[in-house]
Scaffold this active site. Sequence first.
Site, mmCIF file in Angstrom:
data_model
loop_
_atom_site.group_PDB
_atom_site.id
_atom_site.type_symbol
_atom_site.label_atom_id
_atom_site.label_comp_id
_atom_site.label_asym_id
_atom_site.label_seq_id
_atom_site.Cartn_x
_atom_site.Cartn_y
_atom_site.Cartn_z
ATOM 1 C CB CYS A 154 41.952 -63.619 -8.545
ATOM 2 S SG CYS A 154 43.038 -62.274 -8.957
ATOM 3 C CG HIS B 49 45.872 -64.814 -6.014
ATOM 4 N ND1 HIS B 49 45.110 -63.862 -6.651
ATOM 5 C CD2 HIS B 49 46.819 -64.137 -5.304
ATOM 6 C CE1 HIS B 49 45.579 -62.670 -6.369
ATOM 7 N NE2 HIS B 49 46.619 -62.804 -5.547
#
Length: 512
Positions: free
Chosen positions: A41, A105
């Site tokens: 990610c 993130h």
Amino acid sequence: MVDAMGWTDLGAYGSEIDTPTQDGLAAEALLFAAFHASVSCSPTRSMLLTGPDNHLAGMGNMGELLAPNQVGQPGYEGHPNDRVVTLAEVLWGNGYHTYMAGKRHLGHDPDYFPYNHGFEQTLAMLYSGASHYDDMNGIMEVELPAYFTLNGERIHELSATFYSSRSYADFLMDAIRSNRDDGKPFLGYFALTAPHNPLHVPEPWQSKNSSVYDEGYEVLRARRVAAAKERGLVPPEAPVSEMQPQVAPWDSLSPGAQALEARGMEVYAGMVDNFDYHVGRVLDFLDDIGELDNTVIFFLSDNGSNPWYSEEYPGNAEGEWFKQFDNSPETVGDAISACAYGMGLAAASSGPFDGFKMLVNEGGIREPLLIAGPGVAGGRKSDAFTYVADLMPTMLDMAGIDHPGAVNGKPVEPMLGTSLAGLLTGAKQEVYGPEGFIGGELLNGKWMRQGAMKAVAVVPPYGDGQWRLFDVEADSGETIDLASAQPDMLKTLITARDEYAARVGVILMDTD
């Protein structure tokens, strides 16, 4: 952007899951059959939102996985560094409103909140994953409670009605609505946390797919592969990789294990169906306010399907915190569960490709991408190799905005990729051509691509770390190693990879 979704999980890419919004979008879009991202990610998100290679942007590795020899090194800051400028900062500086809802993130320190990097309204979850309900559980004990921010301030409680896909859609629509009267254009970053584990979805999606997956993951994969080939997304004669040896044959599982696997896939499919519904709500909203025909839509996943069960996350199996969850088939989908669907079903989600999230095989880095809207000659498919670093150049190109060479007098890294505008209009059929090199590295896995040829080194336990060579246009499953037959090509690609690693400052993880 969706989170850890396999290449075949949309109907347009060969799935049996009900995804009418994305399938309708695909009918009007340019559908990309060979779009690629990073294996996980944070690196993908850094390239999407800043433009350069992830090593130059500060995400040479995910912050949670930095090896001791990487900590504190340039390019391994664990957040966007001062060598980059974000897409939101560039657009905001050129008169755009900028909104974000969902997973960030890219660092937890307030200095790196999205609100402080160009997004003017944000509801952001900063960790790698979290419960999709209001309890704010993380996906492992070291990420408790899940870290949410609202417009730059940490929040410690969510609404009792919170469900990730619905609540992020609501926030994004409210943000767009709040500035409707000033006539400015906007960027909306809808960063869904679905369908990343834990597998959570409310009714009616939780029960919708009952018994659909009882025949097991080998049968599901075969159907997905056949459907992808029928749609022309891979050549009909392309060989299909074997499942990883770590995957137990479905028939060898106990009835209880089969029931849990099938239930996990039922809920996962419900999550995909559910986010498709909420994306549809946002598109309907844009239509209602008269902006849908004036908006370019990008749909993608950040990496391949997730193969790890929740108990395999660091500290979960041996920790006390994880014991609170009930992962029996009857409870999967509810907040009391913390389930993921495992390697066999991840392989099915990857369809004809080898591997999944965290691996540099095609199953880890080849992702769905749809682009639709003004400037796009839609209803077509592109087989051109494209990369996540191409998206920021494309967006700026379509907005008529130049990337700044400097911010406040300090030079910033140029974007790595190339605008896809020519592909979108139909004026071009390829982006990089037969001589262009694109590659990457994460967690010591390495890949380099030139034309149809891909050199790849997959580390244990899913490979032996040795370089192999594949023609991934003819052999997308990476089944026929051409290293012995074409040693000069392999050498060329390895040399290109070494030059890339030196240029961006790759530091391999010290595994001793």
